[in-house]
Design an enzyme around this catalytic site. Structure first.
Site, PDB file in Angstrom:
ATOM      1  N   CYS A  82      44.323  43.853  27.808  1.00  0.00           N
ATOM      2  CA  CYS A  82      42.870  43.909  27.635  1.00  0.00           C
ATOM      3  C   CYS A  82      42.214  45.237  28.001  1.00  0.00           C
ATOM      4  O   CYS A  82      41.646  45.915  27.145  1.00  0.00           O
ATOM      5  CB  CYS A  82      42.226  42.785  28.441  1.00  0.00           C
ATOM      6  SG  CYS A  82      42.787  41.128  27.951  1.00  0.00           S
ATOM      7  N   HIS A 136      36.384  45.438  29.729  1.00  0.00           N
ATOM      8  CA  HIS A 136      37.045  44.538  30.665  1.00  0.00           C
ATOM      9  C   HIS A 136      36.286  44.609  31.987  1.00  0.00           C
ATOM     10  O   HIS A 136      36.044  45.705  32.510  1.00  0.00           O
ATOM     11  CB  HIS A 136      38.508  44.942  30.871  1.00  0.00           C
ATOM     12  CG  HIS A 136      39.306  43.909  31.597  1.00  0.00           C
ATOM     13  ND1 HIS A 136      39.893  42.840  30.972  1.00  0.00           N
ATOM     14  CD2 HIS A 136      39.586  43.772  32.917  1.00  0.00           C
ATOM     15  CE1 HIS A 136      40.512  42.089  31.861  1.00  0.00           C
ATOM     16  NE2 HIS A 136      40.337  42.630  33.047  1.00  0.00           N
TER      17      HIS A 136
END
Length: 573
Positions: A82, A136
């Site tokens: 991510c 993120h």
């Protein structure tokens, strides 16, 4: 004849006023030409969509978007996890530039104060907004989602997300657990909602707030699914009866896969329902009946996200914003569903690195007059589960997520950032390519020179408990992977986490797949087809290249040398 001073003064004043009016008019025209941007990102979404050829999935709203858009069929993330992938895409810099391979540093401090995609739009007068998971969260975005650099207002996070890691999944024993499989009755959840439902509501509210604004907007919406846990409305499971589900076509670990390449899917193993299965480390396998249930829940999560995308796009229509808004739909990376005996992301295979990438551009990808009523009417997946995808505006040549920044900038009416020089500390430049030119002409042929470049770190040559996501200090090997039309070629090379240097002569493993014969990338011919002398010659050639030659070019030259004259997986010409 002499001109009086008053006459000359009036002439200059009138000329100045005319020039000022022309300048202001040009500025207004420039602003009206700039398009809004709705940037939609899913989490862990592979190309399991109808518009990408998946015949099982039910994704009618995304397929409808794709039917009226420009679709890149072979788009790849730069790292299949991510934070590194999102930072790479949003800065248009590769992980070796951002130096973010884990979740534990903020690129502006750690590597360079690189301008982000929303920050660039904000600097050009756009009102920029973030909903859900775009950056993120945490250290990787300075605990602020990079506000105020990237956003005009603080980023929105759904309140119900805090329950994602708590015991919310009712097991067969009737008790609540931290499970992988977590289909729920939404009315029984805290607040009677789920994160992606909340994010869609907030995004629709923000769209409505911008209707009468004179400034263009950039709205990024990050959905949390199909990321695990599969905490989704339980009714979506009914779209995928278990007796209709199948295992991955290649569920076994390839015999010739280098151990360093394997990811042991620790985040899946840690879930309580998976722990009860007593699966051996590192290769498993997961029992077949549970594999089917994982695949069922993943597909159900995709349909759940599709419904949220449909709600968002239909709101864009209802607010009459469609004709002035570029829509981008993509994902941070893919997710393995049992292929190669792997689950989750954390690898360089296509299933982990390949992502959907879809651009809707009004009056470019479609003519708004073509749709008399609504461009994106909401499609209820429980009533109409399929949408016939028909579109000749597809690109099959390789593209990368680092291409998104310059491409969407160009399509929205801004100048695309210039390409970064080989050695650069510039705040604003791109390591990707502006793909806007592909929107004005149909793709003529496959470009064998086009490559996509991905990478993944490992702490050791064999699978460890931290192989999926090693901290920077523990990285000793970096797997660099090229994806071309004909091959996927990966080298696992020695890496120094203190100097961020890769040793091109320190090879810990190699992979080569001939995609015409082996599209699923199961038959690694790296060791079987090349002799020791081949390796020696190639390594000597790589070492002799000037130090300024980028690793991508080094590996591309190496691949060309090694595969020169190759016809099939059966051997050389």
């Amino acid at each position: 004849m002499r001109v009086s001073k008053i006459t000359m003064y009036l002439f200059i004043r009138i000329h100045f006023l005319l020039l000022l009016i022309h300048t202001l008019a040009a500025g207004v025209a420039g602003r009206t030409e700039r398009k809004n941007v709705l940037f939609i990102m899913a989490d862990d979404l592979r190309t399991s969509l109808g518009c990408y050829g998946d015949t099982l999935v039910k994704s009618p709203n995304i397929d409808q978007l794709a039917s009226k858009s420009h679709v890149f069929l072979n788009a790849y993330a730069q790292q299949a996890v991510c934070a590194p992938s999102r930072i790479s895409m949003l800065t248009s810099r590769r992980p070796d530039t951002t130096r973010l391979y884990d979740f534990n540093s903020y690129w502006r401090v750690h590597s360079g104060n690189y301008t982000t995609l929303p920050q660039y739009f904000k600097s050009k007068g756009y009102f920029t907004m973030s909903v859900g998971k775009v950056f993120h969260p945490g250290i990787a975005s300075n605990h602020t989602d990079d506000y105020p650099y990237s956003w005009s207002i603080p980023a929105y996070h759904p309140a119900s997300y805090r329950f994602e890691k708590e015991k919310m999944c009712r097991g067969e024993d009737g008790k609540l657990h931290v499970n992988l499989l977590c289909a729920v009755n939404v009315t029984e959840q805290p607040g009677g909602t789920l994160p992606d439902l909340e994010s869609t509501d907030e995004a629709m509210r923000l769209l409505k707030s911008r209707v009468n604004s004179h400034d263009p907007f950039f709205l990024a919406v990050g959905f949390h699914k199909p990321h695990i846990p599969f905490r989704i409305p339980q009714e979506y499971l009914s779209l995928y009866p278990l007796d209709k589900m199948t295992l991955a076509p290649d569920p076994d670990v390839p015999k010739l896969l280098p151990p360093v390449a394997y990811n042991p899917w620790m985040d899946v193993r840690k879930r309580e329902d998976v722990q009860k299965l007593n699966i051996s480390f590192p290769y498993g396998p997961i029992p077949k009946d549970f594999q089917l249930r994982i695949r069922q829940h993943y597909y159900a999560a995709v349909s759940y996200v599709d419904s949220q995308v449909g709600r968002l796009l239909s709101a864009l229509d209802e607010l009459q914003l469609t004709n002035s808004t570029v829509v981008v739909f993509t994902s941070d990376h893919g997710w393995s569903l049992g292929e190669h005996g792997e689950w989750a992301k954390y690898s360089n295979f296509d299933v982990a690195t390949r992502v959907p990438l879809i651009f809707f551009v009004p009056d470019v990808t479609t003519n708004h007059n073509q749709w008399k009523t609504s461009t994106f009417p909401f499609i209820d997946v429980f009533i109409q589960s399929d949408h016939s995808f028909s579109n000749d505006k597809v690109v099959r040549n390789m593209v990368e997520l680092v291409d998104v920044f310059p491409t969407v900038s160009h399509l929205a009416g801004l100048s695309a950032p210039r390409y970064c020089p080989d050695v650069s500390f510039q705040k604003l430049c791109t390591e990707g390519q502006d793909r806007a030119s592909t929107f004005t002409s149909r793709e003529g042929r496959k470009d064998e020179e086009r490559i996509a470049f991905s990478q993944y770190p490992r702490p050791a040559d064999t699978p460890q408990v931290n192989s999926d996501l090693p901290d920077l200090k523990d990285i000793t090997v970096m797997g660099y992977s090229l994806r071309t039309w004909d091959y996927r070629y990966t080298l696992w090379l020695g890496f120094n986490p203190k100097t961020f240097q890769v040793n091109v002569s320190d090879v810990h493993g190699g992979e080569l797949y001939i995609l015409e014969d082996d599209p699923s990338q199961d038959n690694n011919i790296y060791n079987s087809i090349f002799t020791d002398s081949d390796h020696t010659v190639v390594m000597r050639k790589m070492a002799s290249l000037p130090p300024t030659v980028r690793l991508q070019m080094r590996m591309k030259l190496q691949l060309c040398y090694l595969t020169a004259g190759m016809k099939t997986s059966g051997g050389k010409a």
